[in-house]
Design a protein around this motif. Structure first.
Motif, PDB file in Angstrom:
ATOM      1  N   GLU A 162      36.930  73.085  30.967  1.00 22.77           N
ATOM      2  CA  GLU A 162      36.590  71.673  30.834  1.00 22.77           C
ATOM      3  C   GLU A 162      35.280  71.339  31.535  1.00 22.77           C
ATOM      4  N   GLY A 163      34.992  72.032  32.624  1.00 19.94           N
ATOM      5  CA  GLY A 163      33.765  71.728  33.362  1.00 19.94           C
ATOM      6  C   GLY A 163      32.551  72.490  32.869  1.00 19.94           C
ATOM      7  N   GLY A 166      29.479  70.164  31.103  1.00 23.89           N
ATOM      8  CA  GLY A 166      28.711  69.392  32.064  1.00 23.89           C
ATOM      9  C   GLY A 166      27.832  70.257  32.946  1.00 23.89           C
ATOM     10  N   THR A 167      28.314  71.454  33.277  1.00 26.60           N
ATOM     11  CA  THR A 167      27.508  72.355  34.106  1.00 26.60           C
ATOM     12  C   THR A 167      26.335  72.915  33.321  1.00 26.60           C
ATOM     13  N   ASP A 169      24.856  71.609  30.788  1.00 24.65           N
ATOM     14  CA  ASP A 169      23.889  70.566  30.409  1.00 24.65           C
ATOM     15  C   ASP A 169      22.746  70.454  31.409  1.00 24.65           C
ATOM     16  N   ARG A 170      22.969  70.843  32.660  1.00 23.48           N
ATOM     17  CA  ARG A 170      21.932  70.720  33.691  1.00 23.48           C
ATOM     18  C   ARG A 170      21.031  71.948  33.781  1.00 23.48           C
ATOM     19  N   LYS A 195      21.037  69.706  27.916  1.00 17.53           N
ATOM     20  CA  LYS A 195      21.542  68.417  27.448  1.00 17.53           C
ATOM     21  C   LYS A 195      20.525  67.759  26.522  1.00 17.53           C
ATOM     22  N   TYR A 221      28.410  77.473  24.779  1.00 15.88           N
ATOM     23  CA  TYR A 221      29.329  76.403  25.168  1.00 15.88           C
ATOM     24  C   TYR A 221      30.778  76.696  24.780  1.00 15.88           C
TER      25      TYR A 221
END
Length: 473
Positions: A162-163, A166-167, A169-170, A195, A221
């Motif tokens: 799940e994380g 977001g990780t 994307d940076r 992102k 991803y």
């Protein structure tokens, strides 16, 4: 699933440093045509002297005249990559070396055997340090994400799917392992992170950069399966070390031999197998000399293999200078470890009999170690015969039941000069009439004044004139 990536930033250099006796001496890899030689990689000692990759060879000599130069060999680098894949195979059944300079393995299935990730990671690092390879390790839910994280931060671990978005994307596009030079081109266009890239229209990205970019993002991803090329260990071992100079003594060959034997032991461990016969090939400028090494049973202990190989090498004659050492093992039978009790009372420094037997055979010669087998002849001097160490059938032969025999049998009977009393006997032996060496003796167990027990005989019907034939322990 969780994937661990082992990035090897100095693979080509480490492959050479493992072969030199002093890895802390300034050393550099050289590449390029004869007129434009340049440095491909340098070790820490050379970097402290001012050398760096890409520097012209003439400038490097001006800064550090004592630097050791080695030719960059892409084949040797690829060999080390395959060797590390074989080593990783002992930790996981899903191993891939699809990306240059990196090994990816599925880790979650190995947690039950090696423990949770921190313990498993520590084990991987200890093994890589012992093998002599610099590394960076990361854990992620997808293999490509693990590759990206390993290049960004050593030791990074993300176990939650799940994380992952977001990780990622940076992550900067230039550090996301995008195909070709896409990352640099996107950065010049003002796209800084993944992102920003994912917010762009997919159709436009496909037309401008090709379908490979979109496939990479989906697999990164976890939106699409990543069909990796999994490693399969070969059915033989073949490794070589080039000396770089002519060697004429056994002592100078021990260092590269020890490295090759350790690599062989790692390879055998990854296959869960052993080796019974292998060949040390001493390469000369013209031709080669083969030194065979054979054992009675399959082994894979690095210390034992090195002891046997060293002894065989020392017995071989080096008639011509050696410029390369090669280790070949084609017959790799299954390895069956020796059974031991749960509460083993054997001293910690004791060597199991099979390993001691192989060390003795290698040091003393194949004919110097043998077993004793019964021959069926009742005459004591002919009751036993030599048998091969692997001749179980001869040694298991049923022998007639006789009274106890001494553990020390003399080569020839000698007169017993000491006074002794009779403990037991007589036992009459009468045999040999068919071969002209007829004997008729009455054997007794005697005890001397010093408490020793002797095995002696006299003529039938007499109890004097003792002839000593052996001692009991």
């Amino acid at each position: 699933m969780l994937w661990a990536c082992l990035q090897l930033p100095h693979l080509a250099l480490d492959a050479v440093l493992r072969r030199v006796e002093d890895p802390h001496h300034p050393l550099a890899l050289v590449t390029g045509p004869a007129q434009l030689r340049s440095l491909f990689a340098v070790n820490d000692a050379a970097a402290e002297a001012g050398l760096k990759p890409g520097m012209r060879l003439t400038a490097a000599h001006a800064l550090c005249a004592q630097v050791a130069l080695h030719e960059h060999d892409p084949k040797a680098q690829a060999h080390s990559h395959r060797f590390l894949a074989a080593w990783a195979y002992r930790h996981s059944s899903l191993v891939s070396r699809q990306w240059p300079g990196a090994i990816v393995l599925e880790a979650s299935a190995s947690f039950r055997l090696f423990g949770p990730w921190p313990r498993f990671e520590k084990r991987l690092r200890e093994d890589l340090d012992a093998l002599g390879f610099h590394h960076r390790i990361a854990l992620a839910p997808t293999p490509r994400a693990a590759l990206v994280f390993a290049m960004l931060r050593d030791g990074f671990a993300l176990s939650s799917a799940e994380g992952l978005p977001g990780t990622l994307d940076r992550v900067p596009v230039r550090r996301a392992a995008l195909p070709g030079d896409v990352g640099e081109r996107l950065h010049r266009m003002g796209v800084r992170t993944l992102k920003d890239l994912r917010e762009l229209p997919r159709d436009g990205l496909r037309r401008r950069f090709g379908i490979e970019l979109l496939e990479h993002l989906d697999r990164l991803y976890g939106d699409a399966d990543d069909p990796l090329e999994y490693y399969q260990p070969p059915d033989h071992f073949d490794a070589r070390v080039e000396m770089g100079y002519e060697v004429e003594s056994h002592q100078a060959l021990l260092f590269p031999l020890r490295r090759l034997v350790r690599d062989l032991a790692v390879y055998l461990s990854s296959r869960d197998g052993g080796v019974q016969r292998f060949t040390m090939r001493l390469e000369h400028e013209e031709g080669h000399t083969d030194v065979p090494v054979g054992m009675l049973a399959a082994e894979r202990d690095a210390t034992l293999l090195m002891d046997i190989a060293r002894n065989r090498l020392e017995q071989a004659s080096i008639e011509k200078p050696v410029v390369g050492l090669r280790l070949l093992a084609k017959e790799l039978p299954p390895f069956v470890p020796a059974a031991r009790d749960l509460f083993d009372t054997r001293p910690s420094q004791a060597v199991p009999w099979p390993q001691l037997r192989e060390r003795l055979r290698a040091r003393l010669g194949d004919d110097a170690v043998y077993r004793i087998a019964p021959s069926g002849d009742p005459r004591p001097e002919r009751a036993w015969r030599r048998a091969s160490v692997d001749d179980d059938a001869a040694c298991a032969m049923d022998a007639p039941v006789r009274p106890p025999r001494p553990t020390w049998l003399l080569p020839h009977p000698v007169p017993l000069r000491q006074h002794a009393r009779i403990v037991s006997g007589p036992e009459r032996l009468e045999s040999g009439w068919w071969d002209g060496d007829d004997v008729r003796r009455d054997y007794y167990v005697l005890e001397t004044l010093h408490g020793q027990r002797a095995w002696a005989f006299a003529d039938p019907g007499k109890r004097d004139g003792w002839m000593l034939h052996g001692w009991f322990a």
